[in-house]
Scaffold this active site. Structure first.
Site, mmCIF file in Angstrom:
data_model
loop_
_atom_site.group_PDB
_atom_site.id
_atom_site.type_symbol
_atom_site.label_atom_id
_atom_site.label_comp_id
_atom_site.label_asym_id
_atom_site.label_seq_id
_atom_site.Cartn_x
_atom_site.Cartn_y
_atom_site.Cartn_z
ATOM 1 C CD GLU A 279 29.166 -35.069 -57.978
ATOM 2 O OE1 GLU A 279 29.460 -35.444 -56.984
ATOM 3 O OE2 GLU A 279 28.054 -35.517 -58.482
ATOM 4 C CE LYS B 24 28.241 -35.738 -53.499
ATOM 5 N NZ LYS B 24 28.452 -36.579 -54.706
ATOM 6 C CB CYS C 298 25.374 -34.906 -56.563
ATOM 7 S SG CYS C 298 24.508 -36.156 -57.624
ATOM 8 C CG ASN D 218 26.041 -74.535 -73.792
ATOM 9 O OD1 ASN D 218 25.056 -74.105 -73.876
ATOM 10 N ND2 ASN D 218 26.350 -74.900 -72.497
ATOM 11 C CE LYS E 150 26.429 -70.021 -67.773
ATOM 12 N NZ LYS E 150 25.112 -70.415 -68.361
#
Length: 628
Positions: free
Chosen positions: A46, A113, A165, A436, A588
């Site tokens: 694809e 598709k 797919c 830290n 984070k």
């Protein structure tokens, strides 16, 4: 029907988004190889002209225009063969994901598709428009008209059609409509991402379809780390009437990996070759193969000159080191010493010639020594056990190993802040701060090594830590790539034992005897990860139920309570800690280095799971749990 025999070929390609030269070279190599083996039809993956991972560039009309120009080059290579090649088509102000059929240098048409993947790592509806069933239209390029849509093609009297797919994963898949129209062959060009054990699902999807529809089914997947995060295993499958005829070796280091088979089309087709498929899948072996190929492709496609790693002696960094060593081992096994060294772009010809004179163990260590530099950065809180673990592992695989301490740097920053605050920093009052600063001070030195060597810095965060933010930003999260951020800590710990026993990495015996610990508090506190958090197995269960299975906090509590995981009050405390830390630490996860998608889900907001940076933090839900 009259008996017809066709040589059917399918090739996995290791493509790169918008790397026109390399992508076309791989396509040309595949076409020439298939033609040399007298293939009648060659199926390619694809969107293989552009690469599948172009993302928002698909929305730029010029991309489809360039892809079409490349298609016109490709068709000239397709003498006496039919080739299916994938590209985007810009038509009526929309973009369609298509497979173009070229027969003997002529473009026959474009199958479009019909179902777009919109879950997990996929965002196809952002870029493409689904094509409606049973519709065929025409578009014009340079005065030439081309059919596009839901087309049935024919090769030597054999009718064939496409499932691209995601089309094959839907209940009302195109094959349901094609088979009653006399189609005997389904072609499936795919960019189906790797996940542990997913190949078993894909195998059943193809083989069971060939049985259900009494047809031949050919499948070709993309190969390698194409665009950075997603890995493709390059699976090639040829099946007929419920029998598997061809299947290749997955996750190989080749640019082109092809399978070809003669397939008989008749009322009762003769199937002379059958491959026995034997699950279950060994997920440890799968992880090894996927990590190895992903790291190699990331390194060479980013033009980086190897890897640098802050090797702490703990589980996560040890796995990263082993992954690089295994990358070399598997790469040499797949390509040979010369081809692997050349493809890495790091060795001169005379160096490659010398490497070929070495024995298997020597050559692997020599290449690892060029590709991987490690450093142990100790403090007064580090133990001899982790130092020995790091040193012996690096020695056993041939990596460069440095050792230095960071106590002076930590003291320098601590004194500065104590001076401006006019008070002493203490573990009782400033625990997180003092932890830290140790992790953060490790970052500048290791980044310096990475910069000097033009290498990729490997971050060592895992998925369990990412879920609860158990990591220091700009410290142990620092890196160019975070290769193991998609897998959980419990899996990592058992994997390292397996790697020691099954792959022979005896240097892992030291880390396998240690309890995971950040080693940031004074040694007399005997800090461990699970003491700070909760048992990793419990953390992973909560995470999966909450974000893969999408249960509410109350439902997760009831499920774990029924399993007898812990007493109610303990379980409530763990759930409160997990959900509170999850909500608090989304910022984070937004900042982690790019990670590989390895499991059936991950917590990377840029590839699988989005969550608001600011939220209510599950306060109401957790309050209701406390009342149960």
């Amino acid at each position: 029907m009259k008996e017809t025999r066709l040589n059917l070929a399918a090739a996995a390609l290791n493509q790169t988004p918008m790397d026109w030269g390399s992508n076309l070279q791989n396509i040309q190599d595949a076409v020439l190889e298939a033609a040399s083996q007298k293939a009648d039809i060659l199926l390619l993956p694809e969107l293989c002209i552009t690469g599948y991972g172009c993302e928002d560039m698909f929305l730029s009309p010029w991309l489809s225009e360039v892809a079409f120009d490349k298609l016109l080059q490709i068709k000239e290579w397709c003498a006496n063969i039919t080739v299916a090649v994938g590209l985007p088509v810009f038509y009526n102000y929309r973009v369609y994901n298509t497979a173009c059929i070229i027969r003997n240098k002529e473009i026959v048409g474009f199958a479009a598709k019909q179902f777009l993947a919109n879950d997990g790592v996929h965002y196809e509806p952002r870029w493409f428009t689904p094509w409606p069933a049973n519709v065929v239209e025409e578009f014009v390029v340079n005065g030439q008209r081309y059919p596009i849509g839901d087309i049935i093609f024919e090769e030597q009297g054999v009718k064939y059609a496409f499932e691209i797919c995601e089309d094959a994963w839907r209940p009302n898949r195109p094959a349901e409509r094609h088979i009653p129209k006399g189609v005997d062959l389904i072609l499936n060009p795919s960019a189906s991402h790797f996940a542990l054990s997913k190949t078993d699902l894909r195998h059943r999807l193809v083989v069971e379809a060939s049985q259900k529809y009494h047809c031949a089914y050919v499948y070709a997947n993309m190969l390698g780390n194409e665009a950075g995060r997603v890995i493709y295993d390059g699976e090639v499958l040829i099946a007929q009437n419920g029998q598997l005829i061809r299947r290749n070796e997955l996750l190989c280091f080749k640019d082109v990996d092809m399978e070809i088979a003669e397939v008989c089309f008749s009322q009762n087709p003769e199937i002379t070759e059958v491959i026995e498929y034997l699950p279950p899948i060994d997920e440890n072996s799968e992880l090894t193969s996927a990590l190895s190929l992903a790291l190699f492709d990331y390194m060479r496609k980013s033009r980086s000159r190897g890897f640098v790693l802050s090797l702490s002696g703990g589980a996560d960094s040890s796995l990263c080191a082993v992954a690089v060593a295994e990358m070399v081992h598997r790469g040499i096994g797949s390509l040979g010493v010369r081809a692997f060294a050349r493809k890495s772009l790091l060795f001169k010809e005379d160096e490659i010639t010398h490497l070929e004179t070495l024995g298997p163990d020597e050559v692997e260590k020599a290449i690892v020594g060029r590709l991987l530099t490690c450093a142990y950065q100790g403090t007064v809180n580090s133990s001899d056990n982790t130092y020995n673990s790091a040193k012996e592992l690096a020695k056993s695989i041939g990596a460069v190993f440095y050792n230095w301490t960071i106590d002076e740097e930590v003291k320098g920053y601590t004194k500065k802040i104590e001076h401006v605050l006019e008070r002493e920093l203490t573990w009782e009052q400033d625990d997180i701060t003092l932890q830290n600063i140790q992790a953060r001070v490790r970052a500048p030195g290791i980044w310096m090594l990475a910069n000097i060597k033009y290498a990729l810095l490997l971050a060592t965060s895992n998925r369990s830590e990412a879920s609860v933010g158990y990591a220091t930003m700009d410290g142990d999260t620092a890196g160019s790539i975070s290769p193991i951020a998609g897998i959980d800590k419990a899996f990592i710990r058992q994997f390292l034992i397996w790697a020691q026993q099954e792959l022979g990495y005896e240097g892992l015996q030291y880390v396998n005897n240690l309890q995971p610990s950040a080693e940031l508090r004074p040694s007399e506190e005997e800090q461990t990860d699970e003491k700070d958090l909760m048992p990793y197995e419990v953390l992973n269960q909560i995470e999966r139920l909450a974000f893969h299975d999408r249960y509410s906090p109350e439902e997760v509590y009831q499920m774990l309570l029924e399993q007898g995981i812990a007493k109610p009050e303990v379980l409530k405390a763990w759930l409160t800690k997990f959900y509170s830390l999850w909500a608090r630490n989304q910022w984070k996860r937004e900042r982690y280095a790019p990670s590989f998608h390895l499991d059936d889900y991950n917590v990377d907001p840029r590839s699988w799971l989005r969550f608001p940076i600011l939220s209510g933090g599950f306060k109401d839900e957790l309050s209701r749990i406390q009342q149960l």
